[in-house]
Enzyme design. Structure first.
Site, PDB file in Angstrom:
ATOM      1  N   GLY A  71       0.825  -1.203   0.000  1.00 62.58           N
ATOM      2  CA  GLY A  71       0.000   0.000   0.000  1.00 62.58           C
ATOM      3  C   GLY A  71       0.864   1.259   0.000  1.00 62.58           C
ATOM      4  CG  ASN A 152      -4.871   3.370   9.510  1.00 60.81           C
ATOM      5  OD1 ASN A 152      -5.194   4.436   8.979  1.00 60.81           O
ATOM      6  ND2 ASN A 152      -3.771   3.228  10.206  1.00 60.81           N
ATOM      7  CD  GLN A 180      -6.845  -0.977   7.477  1.00 60.62           C
ATOM      8  OE1 GLN A 180      -7.577  -1.947   7.711  1.00 60.62           O
ATOM      9  NE2 GLN A 180      -5.592  -0.940   7.879  1.00 60.62           N
ATOM     10  CB  SER A 200      -1.730  -3.499   1.290  1.00 59.55           C
ATOM     11  OG  SER A 200      -0.626  -4.162   1.833  1.00 59.55           O
ATOM     12  CB  ALA A 201      -1.829  -9.058  -0.624  1.00 63.73           C
ATOM     13  CG  HIS A 202       0.074  -6.826   4.824  1.00 62.47           C
ATOM     14  ND1 HIS A 202      -0.101  -6.387   6.107  1.00 62.47           N
ATOM     15  CD2 HIS A 202       0.537  -5.760   4.129  1.00 62.47           C
ATOM     16  CE1 HIS A 202       0.255  -5.107   6.194  1.00 62.47           C
ATOM     17  NE2 HIS A 202       0.645  -4.705   4.988  1.00 62.47           N
ATOM     18  CB  CYS A 327       3.132   3.131  10.268  1.00 60.38           C
ATOM     19  SG  CYS A 327       2.942   1.907   9.013  1.00 60.38           S
TER      20      CYS A 327
HETATM   21  N1  PLP Z   1      -2.832   2.866   4.178  1.00 62.34           N
HETATM   22  C1  PLP Z   1      -3.538   2.398   5.220  1.00 62.34           C
HETATM   23  C2  PLP Z   1      -4.885   2.985   5.500  1.00 62.34           C
HETATM   24  C3  PLP Z   1      -3.026   1.381   6.013  1.00 62.34           C
HETATM   25  O1  PLP Z   1      -3.740   0.924   7.040  1.00 62.34           O
HETATM   26  C4  PLP Z   1      -1.756   0.847   5.701  1.00 62.34           C
HETATM   27  C5  PLP Z   1      -1.167  -0.205   6.548  1.00 62.34           C
HETATM   28  O2  PLP Z   1      -1.091  -0.091   7.748  1.00 62.34           O
HETATM   29  C6  PLP Z   1      -1.068   1.361   4.599  1.00 62.34           C
HETATM   30  C7  PLP Z   1      -1.641   2.367   3.856  1.00 62.34           C
HETATM   31  C8  PLP Z   1       0.275   0.839   4.212  1.00 62.34           C
HETATM   32  O3  PLP Z   1       0.163  -0.423   3.635  1.00 62.34           O
HETATM   33  P1  PLP Z   1       1.435  -1.395   3.559  1.00 62.34           P
HETATM   34  O4  PLP Z   1       1.644  -1.941   4.918  1.00 62.34           O
HETATM   35  O5  PLP Z   1       1.047  -2.415   2.571  1.00 62.34           O
HETATM   36  O6  PLP Z   1       2.577  -0.567   3.099  1.00 62.34           O
END
Ligand code: PLP
Length: 390
Positions: A71, A152, A180, A200-202, A327
């Site tokens: 993502g 998120n 999300q 994002s696949a995870h 993060c």
């Molecule tokens: N955007 C949102 C709303 C997210 O929740 C996240 C992941 O925590 C990301 C972007 C980033 O995704 P990735 O972990 O695949 O880099």
């Protein structure tokens, strides 16, 4: 000790079928998809089948799906490329965005002089779309709106369709971070005129290291990684065939079982709200997360005491849970999201906790969480009573 996982907004456990699919691809589809021989072309077929499957669900064309590593990469590519190649001079965004959007916007301001306009959320985390409309009409600068579909941390949902139409009517590009919501909500991009989105696949039982950007065909966006012509030159580099196969399998399962999973998770979420309200006096819920209009996978609670060690204490009891975005966790300050929606009193004297669910979550997991919170909370009641006697 049984481990309980309540951090599904950070990442989700892999589905067994996804693992089997990936092992198969790792073992047999090792060709480079850019090679012209049959092994290469078999790997290419794996990619193209996933691309078609995703495009069909989103009601777009396969050429509008660009595989990336995550993502973060998708959001970076979209925002940076919109500035570098589409002449964007102004970005309308908000303090609720994920760090990978927020930091990228700040970098575009620093490096390219892009003007940043922030929409202010109210104490529920909602935006006044009249203010967005005013901002759209207030400048002739080429503008990109970047607003996430679901937050998120607090689960608030943006009316993505309305915002997309507003942007279109005002001749403005619209990017939505849909990390999300992809594979959790039914998204039909033939009805939602969004220009760019991310996945994002995870976040839905697929692997880490695989995702995609949706890039509307007519947008003219270019890639930011230069090199070979992979992904129609929008993302150079040999594709992560195994990861993309896992993404495809996770996507397929989530499309098939979306309403079954949603019903299960909503049942768990309602149970969590009821149990937490009943057993933890003074508990509150942040943003819109306790309402049915929010993202069903996220519940953000506010414990009625200050305890910066809550995550650690729950971890010691076998419960994996975050206070906010993965993060930002580890940071001593509350996240920008919570700072935007909580009062000073709440920030100083209370403790936020994000409970996030998947279809694997059981009511007994919630019982364990509530029991652990009751035990941890009882110390605070005693400490508070003690301090009153001092
Ligand atoms: N955007 C949102 C709303 C997210 O929740 C996240 C992941 O925590 C990301 C972007 C980033 O995704 P990735 O972990 O695949 O880099």
């Amino acid at each position: 000790m049984e481990r309980i996982y309540l951090d599904n907004a950070a990442t989700t456990p892999l589905d067994d079928e996804v693992i089997d699919c990936m092992v198969n691809v790792l073992r047999f589809n090792y060709g480079n998809p850019s090679s012209t021989h049959s092994l290469g072309q078999e790997a290419k077929t794996v990619l193209e089948e996933v691309r078609r499957k995703i495009a069909d669900s989103l009601k777009v064309t396969p050429g509008e799906i660009v595989f990336t590593s995550c993502g973060t990469e998708s959001n970076n590519m979209i925002i940076k490329s919109a500035v570098n190649y589409l002449g964007v001079e102004r970005i309308i965004t908000s303090a609720l965005e994920h760090k990978c959007v927020a930091e990228t916007c700040l970098e575009m301001k620093k490096l390219k002089g892009v003007e940043l306009v922030y929409l202010r959320p109210d104490s529920n985390g909602d935006f006044d779309l009249n203010k967005l409309e005013e901002a759209l009409k207030s400048s002739d600068k080429k503008t990109l709106v970047t607003l996430m579909h679901a937050n998120n941390e607090i689960g608030n949902l943006l009316d993505i369709e309305k915002v997309a139409h507003l942007c279109k009517e005002n001749n403005t590009l619209f990017h939505s971070d849909t990390v999300q919501t992809m594979a959790h909500l039914d998204l039909d991009f033939s009805k939602i005129p969004v220009d760019f989105a991310s996945c994002s696949a995870h976040k839905f039982h697929g692997p880490k290291g695989a995702g995609f950007a949706f890039v509307r065909k007519s947008s003219g966006l270019k890639g930011i990684i230069t090199g070979g012509p992979q992904e129609r030159s929008l993302r150079a580099g040999t594709e992560n065939v195994t990861g993309i196969a896992g993404l495809g399998k996770a996507w397929e399962i989530s499309q098939e079982k979306m309403s079954e999973y949603k019903n299960h998770i909503l049942d768990i979420k309602h149970y969590a709200i009821q149990q937490l309200t009943e057993k933890i006096s003074g508990i509150k819920f942040n943003g819109r997360s306790a309402g049915d209009e929010s993202l069903y996978t996220v519940l953000n609670v506010l414990l009625p005491y200050k305890n910066p060690l809550i995550g650690l204490q729950l971890d010691m009891k076998g419960i994996a849970i975050s206070q906010g975005s993965a993060c930002s966790s580890g940071a001593s300050k509350p996240s920008m999201v919570l700072m935007s929606v909580l009062s000073e009193d709440d920030l100083d004297n209370k403790t936020p906790l994000r409970v996030s669910f998947s279809h694997y979550t059981k009511k007994s997991d919630i019982d364990a969480l509530v029991a652990a919170l009751e035990e941890i909370g009882s110390q605070f009641v005693i400490e508070k009573a003690d301090s009153l006697h001092r």
